[in-house]
Design a protein around this motif. Sequence first.
Motif, PDB file in Angstrom:
ATOM      1  N   VAL A 150       0.710  -1.017  -0.100  1.00 62.59           N
ATOM      2  CA  VAL A 150       0.000  -0.112   0.028  1.00 62.59           C
ATOM      3  C   VAL A 150       0.982   1.349  -0.136  1.00 62.59           C
ATOM      4  O   VAL A 150       1.842   1.447   0.634  1.00 62.59           O
ATOM      5  N   TYR A 151       0.673   2.130  -1.095  1.00 57.56           N
ATOM      6  CA  TYR A 151       1.337   3.448  -0.951  1.00 57.56           C
ATOM      7  C   TYR A 151       0.314   4.466  -0.531  1.00 57.56           C
ATOM      8  O   TYR A 151      -0.760   4.566  -1.209  1.00 57.56           O
ATOM      9  N   ILE A 152       0.926   5.490   0.229  1.00 57.00           N
ATOM     10  CA  ILE A 152       0.064   6.681   0.583  1.00 57.00           C
ATOM     11  C   ILE A 152       0.909   7.722   0.194  1.00 57.00           C
ATOM     12  O   ILE A 152       2.183   8.132   0.656  1.00 57.00           O
ATOM     13  N   GLY A 153       0.325   9.003  -0.546  1.00 56.96           N
ATOM     14  CA  GLY A 153       0.969  10.047  -1.023  1.00 56.96           C
ATOM     15  C   GLY A 153       0.273  11.338  -0.227  1.00 56.96           C
ATOM     16  O   GLY A 153      -0.671  11.494  -0.106  1.00 56.96           O
ATOM     17  N   MET A 154       1.613  12.099   0.220  1.00 59.34           N
ATOM     18  CA  MET A 154       1.306  13.471   0.623  1.00 59.34           C
ATOM     19  C   MET A 154       1.651  14.493  -0.565  1.00 59.34           C
ATOM     20  O   MET A 154       3.086  14.496  -0.700  1.00 59.34           O
ATOM     21  N   PRO A 155       0.874  15.101  -0.999  1.00 56.83           N
ATOM     22  CA  PRO A 155       1.479  16.062  -2.196  1.00 56.83           C
ATOM     23  C   PRO A 155       1.745  17.425  -1.572  1.00 56.83           C
ATOM     24  O   PRO A 155       1.567  18.329  -2.441  1.00 56.83           O
TER      25      PRO A 155
END
Length: 475
Positions: A150-155
Amino acid sequence: MIKVKLNNAEFNYDVYQMINLFFLFPDIKFVEENYDFNIEVKEDMVVIQKGLESFEYTINKLYKLKEEVKKAVFLYFSKNTTRELPWGTLIGIRPSKRALELLQKGVSEKDIIAEFKEKHITREDKARLCIDVAKFEKNIVNKEKENISVYIGMPFCPTRCLYCSFASNPISSCKNIVEPYLEALSHEIKEISEYIKGKKLNIECVYFGGGTPTSVNDEQFEFIMKCIYEAFIQNDNVSEFTVECGRPDSITFEKLTTMKKYGVHRISINPQTMNDDTLELIGRTHSVNSVNEKFAMARELGFDNINMDLIVGLPGEKISHIIRTCDKISQMKPDSITIHGMSIKRASKLHENMLNNYRFQVPAQEELNQMYEHTVELSKKLHMKPYYMYRQKNMVGNMENIGYTTPGKEGIYNIQMIEEKQTVIALGADAVCKVVFLEENRHERFANIKDVREYVKRVDEMIEKKIELLNTLYN
Protein backbone atom coordinates in the motif's frame (compact mmCIF):
# COMPACT_ATOMS: atom_id res chain seq x y z
CA MET A 1 18.90 21.87 -33.69
CA ILE A 2 20.10 18.49 -34.95
CA LYS A 3 18.57 17.64 -38.34
CA VAL A 4 18.47 13.98 -39.36
CA LYS A 5 17.50 12.33 -42.60
CA LEU A 6 16.39 8.74 -41.99
CA ASN A 7 15.23 6.44 -44.78
CA ASN A 8 12.85 4.44 -42.55
CA ALA A 9 10.48 6.29 -40.20
CA GLU A 10 9.93 3.05 -38.27
CA PHE A 11 13.20 3.78 -36.45
CA ASN A 12 12.59 7.48 -35.69
CA TYR A 13 12.06 6.87 -31.96
CA ASP A 14 15.11 4.62 -31.60
CA VAL A 15 17.41 7.05 -33.42
CA TYR A 16 16.01 9.96 -31.40
CA GLN A 17 16.67 8.13 -28.12
CA MET A 18 20.27 7.33 -29.04
CA ILE A 19 21.13 10.88 -30.11
CA ASN A 20 19.39 12.16 -26.99
CA LEU A 21 21.91 10.23 -24.85
CA PHE A 22 24.80 12.32 -26.14
CA PHE A 23 23.28 15.81 -25.89
CA LEU A 24 21.33 17.49 -23.09
CA PHE A 25 17.78 18.17 -24.34
CA PRO A 26 18.69 18.36 -28.04
CA ASP A 27 16.15 19.67 -30.52
CA ILE A 28 16.11 16.74 -32.97
CA LYS A 29 14.17 17.04 -36.21
CA PHE A 30 13.74 14.48 -38.98
CA VAL A 31 13.98 16.14 -42.40
CA GLU A 32 14.41 15.27 -46.07
CA GLU A 33 16.94 17.97 -46.97
CA ASN A 34 19.44 20.36 -45.37
CA TYR A 35 20.27 17.66 -42.86
CA ASP A 36 23.26 17.26 -40.53
CA PHE A 37 23.21 13.45 -40.57
CA ASN A 38 21.98 11.00 -43.19
CA ILE A 39 21.14 7.58 -41.71
CA GLU A 40 20.35 4.74 -44.09
CA VAL A 41 19.08 1.42 -42.77
CA LYS A 42 19.85 -1.23 -45.38
CA GLU A 43 19.26 -4.97 -45.39
CA ASP A 44 22.66 -5.85 -43.92
CA MET A 45 24.13 -2.50 -42.96
CA VAL A 46 23.48 0.87 -41.31
CA VAL A 47 25.29 3.78 -42.96
CA ILE A 48 25.65 7.17 -41.25
CA GLN A 49 26.97 10.14 -43.20
CA LYS A 50 27.93 13.62 -42.07
CA GLY A 51 29.25 15.72 -44.89
CA LEU A 52 31.91 13.72 -46.69
CA GLU A 53 32.49 11.37 -43.75
CA SER A 54 30.83 7.96 -43.73
CA PHE A 55 30.36 5.35 -40.96
CA GLU A 56 29.26 1.80 -41.72
CA TYR A 57 27.92 -0.79 -39.28
CA THR A 58 27.26 -4.40 -40.29
CA ILE A 59 23.97 -5.70 -38.88
CA ASN A 60 24.08 -8.78 -36.67
CA LYS A 61 21.11 -10.89 -37.77
CA LEU A 62 20.97 -12.60 -34.35
CA TYR A 63 19.41 -9.46 -32.85
CA LYS A 64 16.29 -7.46 -33.65
CA LEU A 65 16.85 -4.83 -36.33
CA LYS A 66 15.77 -1.95 -34.08
CA GLU A 67 18.44 -2.97 -31.54
CA GLU A 68 21.06 -3.00 -34.28
CA VAL A 69 20.00 0.43 -35.53
CA LYS A 70 20.34 1.80 -32.00
CA LYS A 71 23.74 0.15 -31.69
CA ALA A 72 24.95 1.69 -34.97
CA VAL A 73 23.87 5.21 -33.95
CA PHE A 74 25.35 4.76 -30.47
CA LEU A 75 28.70 3.60 -31.85
CA TYR A 76 28.83 6.50 -34.28
CA PHE A 77 28.25 9.15 -31.64
CA SER A 78 30.57 7.39 -29.17
CA LYS A 79 33.29 7.68 -31.79
CA ASN A 80 32.55 11.30 -32.65
CA THR A 81 31.99 12.74 -29.17
CA THR A 82 33.99 12.59 -25.96
CA ARG A 83 31.24 10.99 -23.88
CA GLU A 84 31.72 7.56 -22.33
CA LEU A 85 28.26 6.16 -21.58
CA PRO A 86 28.69 2.91 -19.63
CA TRP A 87 25.07 1.72 -20.07
CA GLY A 88 25.41 1.65 -23.84
CA THR A 89 22.10 1.49 -25.72
CA LEU A 90 20.04 0.49 -22.68
CA ILE A 91 17.38 3.13 -22.04
CA GLY A 92 14.83 1.02 -20.14
CA ILE A 93 14.24 1.93 -16.52
CA ARG A 94 14.63 -1.61 -15.15
CA PRO A 95 17.87 -3.14 -16.51
CA SER A 96 18.18 -5.55 -13.57
CA LYS A 97 14.85 -7.09 -14.59
CA ARG A 98 16.48 -8.72 -17.62
CA ALA A 99 19.32 -10.05 -15.48
CA LEU A 100 16.81 -11.55 -13.04
CA GLU A 101 14.89 -13.23 -15.88
CA LEU A 102 18.11 -14.76 -17.24
CA LEU A 103 19.24 -15.95 -13.80
CA GLN A 104 15.87 -17.61 -13.24
CA LYS A 105 16.32 -19.43 -16.57
CA GLY A 106 19.67 -20.78 -15.39
CA VAL A 107 21.85 -18.59 -17.63
CA SER A 108 25.38 -18.21 -16.26
CA GLU A 109 26.65 -14.85 -15.03
CA LYS A 110 29.37 -14.94 -17.68
CA ASP A 111 26.78 -15.34 -20.45
CA ILE A 112 24.57 -12.58 -18.99
CA ILE A 113 27.52 -10.17 -19.04
CA ALA A 114 28.28 -11.24 -22.63
CA GLU A 115 24.68 -10.57 -23.70
CA PHE A 116 24.65 -7.11 -22.14
CA LYS A 117 27.95 -6.29 -23.85
CA GLU A 118 27.17 -7.73 -27.29
CA LYS A 119 23.55 -6.63 -27.53
CA HIS A 120 23.67 -3.27 -25.75
CA ILE A 121 27.40 -2.31 -25.50
CA THR A 122 26.93 -2.20 -21.73
CA ARG A 123 30.16 -1.92 -19.76
CA GLU A 124 31.00 -4.99 -17.69
CA ASP A 125 30.74 -3.25 -14.31
CA LYS A 126 27.16 -2.14 -15.12
CA ALA A 127 26.19 -5.63 -16.28
CA ARG A 128 27.72 -7.01 -13.08
CA LEU A 129 25.71 -4.46 -11.09
CA CYS A 130 22.50 -5.75 -12.71
CA ILE A 131 23.44 -9.30 -11.74
CA ASP A 132 24.30 -8.32 -8.14
CA VAL A 133 20.97 -6.54 -7.74
CA ALA A 134 19.07 -9.44 -9.35
CA LYS A 135 20.74 -11.97 -7.03
CA PHE A 136 19.77 -9.86 -4.00
CA GLU A 137 16.17 -9.52 -5.20
CA LYS A 138 15.74 -13.14 -6.27
CA ASN A 139 14.28 -14.45 -2.99
CA ILE A 140 12.39 -11.25 -2.13
CA VAL A 141 10.45 -10.57 -5.34
CA ASN A 142 6.77 -11.40 -4.85
CA LYS A 143 5.31 -14.70 -6.13
CA GLU A 144 1.71 -14.64 -4.77
CA LYS A 145 -1.09 -12.46 -6.12
CA GLU A 146 -2.69 -12.09 -2.67
CA ASN A 147 0.42 -10.29 -1.38
CA ILE A 148 0.16 -6.53 -1.89
CA SER A 149 1.75 -3.26 -0.84
CA VAL A 150 0.00 0.00 0.00
CA TYR A 151 1.33 3.44 -0.98
CA ILE A 152 -0.01 6.66 0.59
CA GLY A 153 0.94 10.00 -0.96
CA MET A 154 1.27 13.44 0.62
CA PRO A 155 1.34 16.06 -2.17
CA PHE A 156 2.92 18.86 -0.10
CA CYS A 157 6.51 19.95 0.57
CA PRO A 158 8.12 22.75 2.61
CA THR A 159 9.30 24.28 -0.70
CA ARG A 160 9.53 23.01 -4.27
CA CYS A 161 13.02 21.88 -5.25
CA LEU A 162 14.51 23.16 -8.50
CA TYR A 163 14.58 19.69 -10.10
CA CYS A 164 11.21 18.39 -8.86
CA SER A 165 8.34 17.33 -11.14
CA PHE A 166 6.22 15.44 -8.59
CA ALA A 167 2.94 16.49 -7.01
CA SER A 168 4.64 18.52 -4.29
CA ASN A 169 2.81 21.78 -3.64
CA PRO A 170 4.62 24.28 -1.34
CA ILE A 171 2.81 23.95 1.98
CA SER A 172 2.88 27.70 2.72
CA SER A 173 0.56 28.46 -0.19
CA CYS A 174 -1.74 25.46 0.42
CA LYS A 175 -2.66 25.75 4.09
CA ASN A 176 -6.40 26.09 3.37
CA ILE A 177 -6.46 22.83 1.42
CA VAL A 178 -4.42 20.65 3.82
CA GLU A 179 -7.30 19.77 6.17
CA PRO A 180 -9.75 18.93 3.35
CA TYR A 181 -7.05 16.83 1.70
CA LEU A 182 -6.33 14.86 4.88
CA GLU A 183 -10.06 14.23 5.38
CA ALA A 184 -10.40 12.97 1.79
CA LEU A 185 -7.27 10.84 2.13
CA SER A 186 -8.45 9.34 5.43
CA HIS A 187 -11.76 8.46 3.72
CA GLU A 188 -9.93 6.72 0.87
CA ILE A 189 -7.73 4.89 3.39
CA LYS A 190 -10.75 3.56 5.31
CA GLU A 191 -12.63 2.48 2.17
CA ILE A 192 -9.63 0.69 0.66
CA SER A 193 -8.85 -0.91 4.01
CA GLU A 194 -12.32 -2.46 4.04
CA TYR A 195 -11.79 -3.74 0.50
CA ILE A 196 -8.42 -5.32 1.41
CA LYS A 197 -9.92 -7.02 4.46
CA GLY A 198 -12.94 -8.21 2.49
CA LYS A 199 -10.74 -9.82 -0.14
CA LYS A 200 -8.40 -11.27 2.54
CA LEU A 201 -5.30 -9.75 0.93
CA ASN A 202 -1.94 -9.79 2.72
CA ILE A 203 -0.23 -6.42 3.15
CA GLU A 204 3.54 -6.85 2.97
CA CYS A 205 4.59 -3.17 2.91
CA VAL A 206 3.05 0.20 3.67
CA TYR A 207 4.93 3.18 2.23
CA PHE A 208 4.03 6.77 3.13
CA GLY A 209 5.72 9.08 0.62
CA GLY A 210 5.11 12.16 -1.45
CA GLY A 211 5.90 15.05 -1.62
CA THR A 212 6.93 15.18 1.99
CA PRO A 213 4.65 13.43 4.53
CA THR A 214 6.15 15.46 7.38
CA SER A 215 5.45 18.85 5.73
CA VAL A 216 2.09 19.14 7.55
CA ASN A 217 2.01 20.26 11.18
CA ASP A 218 2.44 17.88 14.13
CA GLU A 219 -1.29 17.50 14.82
CA GLN A 220 -2.15 16.87 11.18
CA PHE A 221 0.65 14.33 10.92
CA GLU A 222 -0.61 12.53 14.04
CA PHE A 223 -4.13 12.43 12.55
CA ILE A 224 -3.12 10.78 9.27
CA MET A 225 -0.62 8.41 10.90
CA LYS A 226 -3.36 7.17 13.24
CA CYS A 227 -5.61 6.56 10.21
CA ILE A 228 -2.88 4.59 8.42
CA TYR A 229 -2.08 2.58 11.55
CA GLU A 230 -5.69 1.62 12.28
CA ALA A 231 -6.41 0.76 8.64
CA PHE A 232 -3.31 -1.18 7.61
CA ILE A 233 -0.90 -1.82 10.49
CA GLN A 234 -2.78 -2.52 13.72
CA ASN A 235 -4.18 -5.99 13.00
CA ASP A 236 -2.00 -7.02 10.06
CA ASN A 237 1.37 -8.73 9.96
CA VAL A 238 3.03 -5.98 7.89
CA SER A 239 6.72 -6.66 7.18
CA GLU A 240 7.67 -3.05 6.53
CA PHE A 241 6.13 0.33 7.35
CA THR A 242 8.20 3.15 5.81
CA VAL A 243 7.75 6.89 6.14
CA GLU A 244 9.72 9.06 3.76
CA CYS A 245 10.40 11.94 6.12
CA GLY A 246 12.48 13.50 3.37
CA ARG A 247 13.29 17.10 4.16
CA PRO A 248 15.09 17.59 7.49
CA ASP A 249 13.43 21.02 7.89
CA SER A 250 10.04 19.30 8.20
CA ILE A 251 11.09 16.72 10.83
CA THR A 252 10.23 17.43 14.47
CA PHE A 253 10.67 15.52 17.70
CA GLU A 254 6.88 15.18 17.90
CA LYS A 255 6.62 13.67 14.42
CA LEU A 256 9.39 11.18 15.11
CA THR A 257 7.64 10.23 18.36
CA THR A 258 4.37 9.76 16.44
CA MET A 259 6.14 7.44 14.01
CA LYS A 260 7.49 5.31 16.86
CA LYS A 261 4.01 5.25 18.42
CA TYR A 262 2.41 3.91 15.23
CA GLY A 263 4.94 1.21 14.47
CA VAL A 264 7.10 2.69 11.70
CA HIS A 265 9.98 0.34 10.88
CA ARG A 266 11.95 2.42 8.41
CA ILE A 267 12.38 6.13 7.71
CA SER A 268 14.19 8.13 5.07
CA ILE A 269 16.00 11.40 5.83
CA ASN A 270 17.09 12.90 2.52
CA PRO A 271 19.80 15.55 2.44
CA GLN A 272 20.49 15.06 -1.35
CA THR A 273 23.83 16.81 -0.75
CA MET A 274 25.91 17.80 2.27
CA ASN A 275 26.90 21.16 0.78
CA ASP A 276 25.09 24.28 1.97
CA ASP A 277 25.79 26.23 -1.25
CA THR A 278 24.07 23.55 -3.35
CA LEU A 279 21.13 23.27 -0.94
CA GLU A 280 20.49 27.00 -1.34
CA LEU A 281 20.77 26.80 -5.15
CA ILE A 282 18.28 23.94 -5.52
CA GLY A 283 15.68 25.56 -3.25
CA ARG A 284 16.08 23.56 -0.05
CA THR A 285 15.75 25.54 3.15
CA HIS A 286 17.55 23.12 5.45
CA SER A 287 21.28 23.14 6.22
CA VAL A 288 23.91 20.45 6.57
CA ASN A 289 23.81 20.99 10.36
CA SER A 290 20.06 20.32 10.43
CA VAL A 291 20.64 17.00 8.65
CA ASN A 292 23.04 15.98 11.39
CA GLU A 293 20.67 17.14 14.12
CA LYS A 294 17.58 15.33 12.80
CA PHE A 295 19.52 12.15 12.08
CA ALA A 296 20.91 12.13 15.63
CA MET A 297 17.42 12.80 17.04
CA ALA A 298 16.00 9.82 15.13
CA ARG A 299 18.79 7.56 16.40
CA GLU A 300 18.20 8.70 19.99
CA LEU A 301 14.51 7.80 19.64
CA GLY A 302 15.44 4.27 18.59
CA PHE A 303 15.15 4.30 14.80
CA ASP A 304 17.52 1.57 13.64
CA ASN A 305 16.63 1.54 9.93
CA ILE A 306 17.33 4.95 8.40
CA ASN A 307 17.84 5.55 4.68
CA MET A 308 19.44 8.67 3.20
CA ASP A 309 18.98 9.87 -0.40
CA LEU A 310 21.79 11.58 -2.31
CA ILE A 311 21.88 13.05 -5.83
CA VAL A 312 24.86 12.93 -8.19
CA GLY A 313 25.10 15.69 -10.79
CA LEU A 314 23.30 18.52 -8.99
CA PRO A 315 23.74 21.95 -10.63
CA GLY A 316 27.09 23.50 -9.79
CA GLU A 317 28.51 20.47 -8.01
CA LYS A 318 32.02 19.18 -8.69
CA ILE A 319 33.96 16.17 -7.45
CA SER A 320 34.95 18.14 -4.34
CA HIS A 321 31.24 18.49 -3.45
CA ILE A 322 30.52 14.77 -3.78
CA ILE A 323 33.64 13.90 -1.77
CA ARG A 324 32.44 16.19 1.04
CA THR A 325 28.96 14.63 0.91
CA CYS A 326 30.33 11.08 1.00
CA ASP A 327 32.68 11.89 3.89
CA LYS A 328 29.87 13.35 6.01
CA ILE A 329 27.44 10.52 5.24
CA SER A 330 30.15 7.98 6.06
CA GLN A 331 30.52 9.55 9.52
CA MET A 332 26.75 9.38 10.15
CA LYS A 333 26.49 5.66 9.23
CA PRO A 334 22.92 5.35 7.90
CA ASP A 335 21.52 1.84 7.42
CA SER A 336 20.94 2.30 3.69
CA ILE A 337 21.62 4.94 1.07
CA THR A 338 19.93 5.63 -2.24
CA ILE A 339 22.07 7.27 -4.92
CA HIS A 340 20.08 9.16 -7.56
CA GLY A 341 21.45 10.49 -10.82
CA MET A 342 20.28 14.02 -11.54
CA SER A 343 17.25 13.79 -13.84
CA ILE A 344 16.07 16.93 -15.61
CA LYS A 345 12.30 16.57 -15.79
CA ARG A 346 10.32 18.63 -18.26
CA ALA A 347 7.86 19.70 -15.55
CA SER A 348 10.64 21.00 -13.28
CA LYS A 349 11.77 24.58 -12.66
CA LEU A 350 15.27 23.48 -13.65
CA HIS A 351 14.12 22.53 -17.16
CA GLU A 352 12.13 25.75 -17.47
CA ASN A 353 15.21 27.77 -16.53
CA MET A 354 17.33 25.86 -19.05
CA LEU A 355 14.80 26.62 -21.80
CA ASN A 356 15.08 30.28 -20.86
CA ASN A 357 18.87 30.06 -21.31
CA TYR A 358 19.67 30.21 -17.62
CA ARG A 359 22.78 28.07 -17.73
CA PHE A 360 23.57 25.76 -14.86
CA GLN A 361 27.00 24.25 -14.68
CA VAL A 362 26.59 20.50 -15.18
CA PRO A 363 29.57 18.17 -14.64
CA ALA A 364 31.23 16.72 -17.73
CA GLN A 365 30.75 13.00 -18.38
CA GLU A 366 34.19 11.97 -17.13
CA GLU A 367 33.65 13.92 -13.91
CA LEU A 368 30.19 12.39 -13.46
CA ASN A 369 31.65 8.91 -13.84
CA GLN A 370 34.18 9.72 -11.13
CA MET A 371 31.44 11.10 -8.89
CA TYR A 372 29.58 7.80 -9.15
CA GLU A 373 32.77 5.96 -8.25
CA HIS A 374 32.94 7.95 -5.01
CA THR A 375 29.40 6.83 -4.10
CA VAL A 376 30.38 3.22 -4.80
CA GLU A 377 33.33 3.65 -2.43
CA LEU A 378 30.94 5.15 0.15
CA SER A 379 28.76 2.03 -0.02
CA LYS A 380 31.82 -0.15 0.55
CA LYS A 381 32.93 1.94 3.54
CA LEU A 382 29.48 1.45 5.04
CA HIS A 383 29.60 -2.32 4.29
CA MET A 384 26.56 -2.08 2.02
CA LYS A 385 25.46 -4.12 -0.99
CA PRO A 386 23.35 -2.95 -3.99
CA TYR A 387 19.78 -4.20 -3.61
CA TYR A 388 17.59 -2.34 -6.10
CA MET A 389 18.09 -0.13 -9.12
CA TYR A 390 16.21 1.83 -11.74
CA ARG A 391 16.94 4.39 -14.41
CA GLN A 392 15.14 7.49 -15.70
CA LYS A 393 15.01 9.43 -18.91
CA ASN A 394 17.02 12.66 -19.21
CA MET A 395 19.45 11.66 -16.47
CA VAL A 396 22.59 13.76 -16.48
CA GLY A 397 25.32 11.37 -17.60
CA ASN A 398 22.84 8.61 -18.52
CA MET A 399 23.54 6.81 -15.24
CA GLU A 400 21.33 5.04 -12.68
CA ASN A 401 19.53 5.31 -9.36
CA ILE A 402 20.69 2.62 -6.96
CA GLY A 403 19.91 1.58 -3.42
CA TYR A 404 22.63 0.16 -1.15
CA THR A 405 21.88 -1.53 2.16
CA THR A 406 23.47 -3.12 5.18
CA PRO A 407 22.25 -6.70 5.80
CA GLY A 408 18.57 -6.84 6.71
CA LYS A 409 17.87 -3.13 6.23
CA GLU A 410 16.79 -3.17 2.57
CA GLY A 411 13.58 -1.42 1.54
CA ILE A 412 11.33 -4.33 0.54
CA TYR A 413 8.78 -1.94 -0.97
CA ASN A 414 11.44 -0.54 -3.31
CA ILE A 415 12.17 -4.02 -4.68
CA GLN A 416 8.51 -4.93 -5.18
CA MET A 417 7.72 -1.60 -6.82
CA ILE A 418 10.64 -1.70 -9.26
CA GLU A 419 10.32 -5.36 -10.25
CA GLU A 420 6.55 -5.00 -10.87
CA LYS A 421 5.63 -8.43 -9.50
CA GLN A 422 3.37 -7.20 -6.70
CA THR A 423 0.14 -5.21 -6.78
CA VAL A 424 0.58 -1.76 -5.23
CA ILE A 425 -2.63 -0.04 -4.12
CA ALA A 426 -1.87 3.67 -4.14
CA LEU A 427 -3.88 6.31 -2.27
CA GLY A 428 -3.82 10.10 -2.41
CA ALA A 429 -3.53 12.79 -5.07
CA ASP A 430 -1.45 11.69 -8.09
CA ALA A 431 -0.87 8.24 -6.56
CA VAL A 432 -0.65 5.48 -9.19
CA CYS A 433 -2.18 2.09 -8.42
CA LYS A 434 -0.49 -0.83 -10.21
CA VAL A 435 -2.40 -4.11 -10.48
CA VAL A 436 -0.12 -7.05 -11.34
CA PHE A 437 -1.38 -10.13 -13.18
CA LEU A 438 1.42 -12.55 -12.32
CA GLU A 439 0.29 -15.44 -14.51
CA GLU A 440 0.03 -13.18 -17.56
CA ASN A 441 3.24 -11.24 -16.76
CA ARG A 442 1.49 -7.89 -17.20
CA HIS A 443 0.16 -5.02 -15.13
CA GLU A 444 -2.46 -2.29 -15.39
CA ARG A 445 -2.36 1.16 -13.82
CA PHE A 446 -4.88 3.56 -12.40
CA ALA A 447 -3.77 7.07 -11.43
CA ASN A 448 -5.63 9.25 -8.97
CA ILE A 449 -6.15 12.78 -10.18
CA LYS A 450 -3.12 15.04 -9.64
CA ASP A 451 -4.80 18.31 -8.68
CA VAL A 452 -5.35 18.32 -4.90
CA ARG A 453 -8.63 20.25 -4.98
CA GLU A 454 -10.04 17.98 -7.69
CA TYR A 455 -8.93 14.92 -5.73
CA VAL A 456 -10.84 16.19 -2.67
CA LYS A 457 -13.99 16.73 -4.77
CA ARG A 458 -13.75 13.42 -6.62
CA VAL A 459 -12.27 11.04 -4.06
CA ASP A 460 -15.29 8.70 -4.18
CA GLU A 461 -14.91 8.48 -7.94
CA MET A 462 -11.23 7.57 -7.48
CA ILE A 463 -12.15 4.85 -4.96
CA GLU A 464 -14.84 3.40 -7.23
CA LYS A 465 -12.56 3.23 -10.28
CA LYS A 466 -9.70 1.76 -8.26
CA ILE A 467 -11.90 -1.01 -6.87
CA GLU A 468 -13.26 -1.67 -10.36
CA LEU A 469 -9.71 -2.29 -11.62
CA LEU A 470 -8.75 -4.39 -8.56
CA ASN A 471 -11.83 -6.56 -9.10
CA THR A 472 -10.46 -7.65 -12.48
CA LEU A 473 -7.77 -9.50 -10.47
CA TYR A 474 -9.52 -10.19 -7.15
CA ASN A 475 -12.98 -11.19 -8.39
